[in-house]
Design a protein around this motif. Sequence first.
Motif, PDB file in Angstrom:
ATOM      1  N   SER A  68       0.837  -1.212   0.000  1.00 40.61           N
ATOM      2  CA  SER A  68       0.000   0.000   0.000  1.00 40.61           C
ATOM      3  C   SER A  68       0.866   1.254   0.000  1.00 40.61           C
ATOM      4  O   SER A  68       0.591   2.223  -0.709  1.00 40.61           O
ATOM      5  CB  SER A  68      -0.901   0.025   1.239  1.00 40.61           C
ATOM      6  OG  SER A  68      -1.600  -1.184   1.337  1.00 40.61           O
ATOM      7  N   MET A  69       1.923   1.257   0.816  1.00 40.80           N
ATOM      8  CA  MET A  69       2.783   2.444   0.912  1.00 40.80           C
ATOM      9  C   MET A  69       3.615   2.639  -0.366  1.00 40.80           C
ATOM     10  O   MET A  69       3.846   3.768  -0.786  1.00 40.80           O
ATOM     11  CB  MET A  69       3.716   2.333   2.125  1.00 40.80           C
ATOM     12  CG  MET A  69       2.983   2.424   3.443  1.00 40.80           C
ATOM     13  SD  MET A  69       2.012   3.948   3.614  1.00 40.80           S
ATOM     14  CE  MET A  69       1.434   3.774   5.294  1.00 40.80           C
ATOM     15  N   LEU A  72       1.284   4.203  -2.654  1.00 42.22           N
ATOM     16  CA  LEU A  72       1.006   5.590  -2.244  1.00 42.22           C
ATOM     17  C   LEU A  72       2.167   6.498  -2.675  1.00 42.22           C
ATOM     18  O   LEU A  72       1.953   7.614  -3.160  1.00 42.22           O
ATOM     19  CB  LEU A  72       0.817   5.654  -0.724  1.00 42.22           C
ATOM     20  CG  LEU A  72       0.466   7.027  -0.136  1.00 42.22           C
ATOM     21  CD1 LEU A  72      -0.878   7.508  -0.659  1.00 42.22           C
ATOM     22  CD2 LEU A  72       0.430   6.980   1.396  1.00 42.22           C
ATOM     23  N   GLY A  73       3.407   6.011  -2.504  1.00 44.84           N
ATOM     24  CA  GLY A  73       4.582   6.774  -2.940  1.00 44.84           C
ATOM     25  C   GLY A  73       4.566   7.039  -4.438  1.00 44.84           C
ATOM     26  O   GLY A  73       4.900   8.140  -4.895  1.00 44.84           O
ATOM     27  N   ARG A  78       7.529   9.912  -4.027  1.00 47.30           N
ATOM     28  CA  ARG A  78       8.291   9.018  -3.127  1.00 47.30           C
ATOM     29  C   ARG A  78       9.131   9.800  -2.124  1.00 47.30           C
ATOM     30  O   ARG A  78       9.318   9.371  -0.989  1.00 47.30           O
ATOM     31  CB  ARG A  78       9.183   8.108  -3.974  1.00 47.30           C
ATOM     32  CG  ARG A  78       8.357   7.143  -4.793  1.00 47.30           C
ATOM     33  CD  ARG A  78       9.046   6.665  -6.053  1.00 47.30           C
ATOM     34  NE  ARG A  78       8.084   6.013  -6.932  1.00 47.30           N
ATOM     35  CZ  ARG A  78       8.174   5.999  -8.245  1.00 47.30           C
ATOM     36  NH1 ARG A  78       9.178   6.606  -8.842  1.00 47.30           N
ATOM     37  NH2 ARG A  78       7.274   5.387  -8.971  1.00 47.30           N
ATOM     38  N   LEU A  81       6.805  10.993   0.719  1.00 48.63           N
ATOM     39  CA  LEU A  81       6.443   9.897   1.619  1.00 48.63           C
ATOM     40  C   LEU A  81       7.628   9.512   2.506  1.00 48.63           C
ATOM     41  O   LEU A  81       7.474   9.259   3.701  1.00 48.63           O
ATOM     42  CB  LEU A  81       5.975   8.687   0.797  1.00 48.63           C
ATOM     43  CG  LEU A  81       5.398   7.531   1.610  1.00 48.63           C
ATOM     44  CD1 LEU A  81       4.085   7.932   2.289  1.00 48.63           C
ATOM     45  CD2 LEU A  81       5.148   6.308   0.733  1.00 48.63           C
ATOM     46  N   LEU A  82       8.824   9.503   1.907  1.00 44.90           N
ATOM     47  CA  LEU A  82      10.037   9.135   2.657  1.00 44.90           C
ATOM     48  C   LEU A  82      10.268  10.114   3.816  1.00 44.90           C
ATOM     49  O   LEU A  82      10.540   9.707   4.949  1.00 44.90           O
ATOM     50  CB  LEU A  82      11.251   9.138   1.724  1.00 44.90           C
ATOM     51  CG  LEU A  82      12.597   8.811   2.374  1.00 44.90           C
ATOM     52  CD1 LEU A  82      12.700   7.312   2.635  1.00 44.90           C
ATOM     53  CD2 LEU A  82      13.764   9.234   1.495  1.00 44.90           C
ATOM     54  N   GLY A  85       7.603   9.748   6.497  1.00 44.28           N
ATOM     55  CA  GLY A  85       7.838   8.499   7.233  1.00 44.28           C
ATOM     56  C   GLY A  85       9.006   8.625   8.200  1.00 44.28           C
ATOM     57  O   GLY A  85       8.946   8.137   9.334  1.00 44.28           O
ATOM     58  N   ALA A 115       5.352   3.491  10.300  1.00 46.84           N
ATOM     59  CA  ALA A 115       6.337   4.474   9.814  1.00 46.84           C
ATOM     60  C   ALA A 115       7.406   3.784   8.962  1.00 46.84           C
ATOM     61  O   ALA A 115       7.794   4.280   7.902  1.00 46.84           O
ATOM     62  CB  ALA A 115       6.976   5.195  10.996  1.00 46.84           C
ATOM     63  N   THR A 118       6.645   3.155   5.278  1.00 49.57           N
ATOM     64  CA  THR A 118       6.723   4.275   4.321  1.00 49.57           C
ATOM     65  C   THR A 118       8.164   4.459   3.829  1.00 49.57           C
ATOM     66  O   THR A 118       8.395   5.012   2.762  1.00 49.57           O
ATOM     67  CB  THR A 118       6.268   5.604   4.971  1.00 49.57           C
ATOM     68  OG1 THR A 118       7.182   5.918   6.029  1.00 49.57           O
ATOM     69  CG2 THR A 118       4.870   5.523   5.507  1.00 49.57           C
ATOM     70  N   SER A 122      10.058   3.402  -0.646  1.00 50.98           N
ATOM     71  CA  SER A 122      10.473   4.701  -1.213  1.00 50.98           C
ATOM     72  C   SER A 122      11.966   4.681  -1.542  1.00 50.98           C
ATOM     73  O   SER A 122      12.384   5.201  -2.568  1.00 50.98           O
ATOM     74  CB  SER A 122      10.207   5.833  -0.225  1.00 50.98           C
ATOM     75  OG  SER A 122       8.878   5.832   0.189  1.00 50.98           O
ATOM     76  N   TRP A 201      -5.877   6.062  -5.169  1.00 54.02           N
ATOM     77  CA  TRP A 201      -5.336   5.079  -4.197  1.00 54.02           C
ATOM     78  C   TRP A 201      -6.529   4.328  -3.630  1.00 54.02           C
ATOM     79  O   TRP A 201      -7.409   4.925  -3.010  1.00 54.02           O
ATOM     80  CB  TRP A 201      -4.595   5.833  -3.089  1.00 54.02           C
ATOM     81  CG  TRP A 201      -3.649   4.983  -2.296  1.00 54.02           C
ATOM     82  CD1 TRP A 201      -2.704   4.144  -2.785  1.00 54.02           C
ATOM     83  CD2 TRP A 201      -3.543   4.904  -0.863  1.00 54.02           C
ATOM     84  NE1 TRP A 201      -2.001   3.556  -1.761  1.00 54.02           N
ATOM     85  CE2 TRP A 201      -2.490   3.999  -0.562  1.00 54.02           C
ATOM     86  CE3 TRP A 201      -4.205   5.506   0.208  1.00 54.02           C
ATOM     87  CZ2 TRP A 201      -2.101   3.676   0.735  1.00 54.02           C
ATOM     88  CZ3 TRP A 201      -3.820   5.190   1.510  1.00 54.02           C
ATOM     89  CH2 TRP A 201      -2.782   4.285   1.767  1.00 54.02           C
TER      90      TRP A 201
END
Length: 506
Positions: A68-69, A72-73, A78, A81-82, A85, A115, A118, A122, A201
């Motif tokens: 999922s993550m 999402l990224g 990315r 998100l990184l 996270g 966390a 994520t 990425s 998403w």
Amino acid sequence: MTHTEGARRPGRWLALSVLVLAVLLVAVDATVLGLATPFLSEDLEPTGTQLLWIGDVYSFVIAGLLVSMGSLGDRIGRKKLLLLGATAFGAVSVLNAYATSPGAMIVARALLGVAGATLMPSTLALIRNLFHDPRERSLAIGIWGAMASAGAAVGPVVGGFLLEHFWWGSVFLINLPVMAVLVLVGIKLIPESKNPDPGPWDLPSVALSLVGMIGVVYAIKELASHGPSLDAGLAALAGAGALTWFVRRQLTLPAPLLDMRLFRHRGFSGAVLADLLTILGLSGLVFFLSQFFQLVQGRQPLEAGLAELPAAVGAVTAGLVAGVVARRFSVRSVVAGGLAAVGLALAVLTGLDQHTGYPLLGSALLVVGVGAGFSFTVTADVILSSVPKEQAGSASAVSETAYELGAALGIAVLGSIVTGVYRGFPVPAGVPADVASAAHESLGGAVEASGALAPQTATALVSAGQEAFVDGLRIAAGVGAAVLLATAVAAWFLLRGQKLEDGVEH
């Protein structure tokens, strides 16, 4: 393939060093707890089941959320998100350090897993976009893979040092300065990348992948710990049902969370399977040898951590040369050879006893590290280079899910074998029922509980516990060896004809 501007992106190696920091920390956090377990048991007094959950829930949540993550990224960016996270990872580390009960600790570890999920996909997807030249990318993935393996083995050393000088919560607080560097340097150096046409998403898919992964892993854990039970059966059914529904849903969505068609690529599927089982063997072994060195052979935490260092040295060295070796010989010979090496090293450990000398243990760890370094690095490269760049996040997430699921299953399956054998040990005469019950929960519990007994009885209790623990470890090593040798054979056939990109598209 001509070198594009992207291939010569200035600062790409510096950006890689920041990405590698994130991977190192997530991997350190998966294993650092192995050493802290005796201290944590003393302070929080968890039951045996709670202790396994404290050890495993982090990997379960990461495994359940990675796909999922990753997706999402691909959608929101990315880099974004990184950095989000990394900030969350630092904040939640504080909750872990100051947990005051087993329940609070399990929740804090689960949040750390959210966390962590994520960060991992990425990093690998950003490498795909930082390095456009295949040979440079192979080296970058080698460094990334080496750090993932090194983190798993450096965790015990760092943990050992901290535990000898501070309290157990310090093993989580070390995350804060590293995450601060990652965020500050990452803002400047890491380029943003995402899928230009990602689609929405899909939240139902996110829920299905989480329920499916956690259900299946929980069922395996329960089955191995306590044998067949209604709980395990229901969890397995719920998990398998959710994963089946997840796959069917992905095949009908115009913009799936995970493109299931990737698995039609034989090399991709073979690489994912090899990933999962390499890490299963490595993590199960490292987790239990930490306890063996401390609780059976009586080493101090730092010494126990240093004793596991050959695994890191082997993994880092192999990871750095894996791309070159796979181009020189073949992908399948490097991956199958790596898996077979891990399998043979585990087979050697079936002869383990309480007084096994360090030269044999150190050599086995070195071979496990080298085998895992070769196999894991080349499979990550195969997975990334077999998909279009837009899907880098989703493909990375599959690679990472295999890694985390392997780590969770290694500790759950091999750990449950150790725990199952251990729980049956005969208690010496004259040990009160409450002490016997605490001793049967875990070897750390036996050492702790023996403090209330007369010296002679205490020694007899601890030594019976140690013997049972080593018996369990031997059986677990045998199971791990059989699984890895079978996977080596499967990888030989599945990766037939698979090549790494070589500066030109083929």
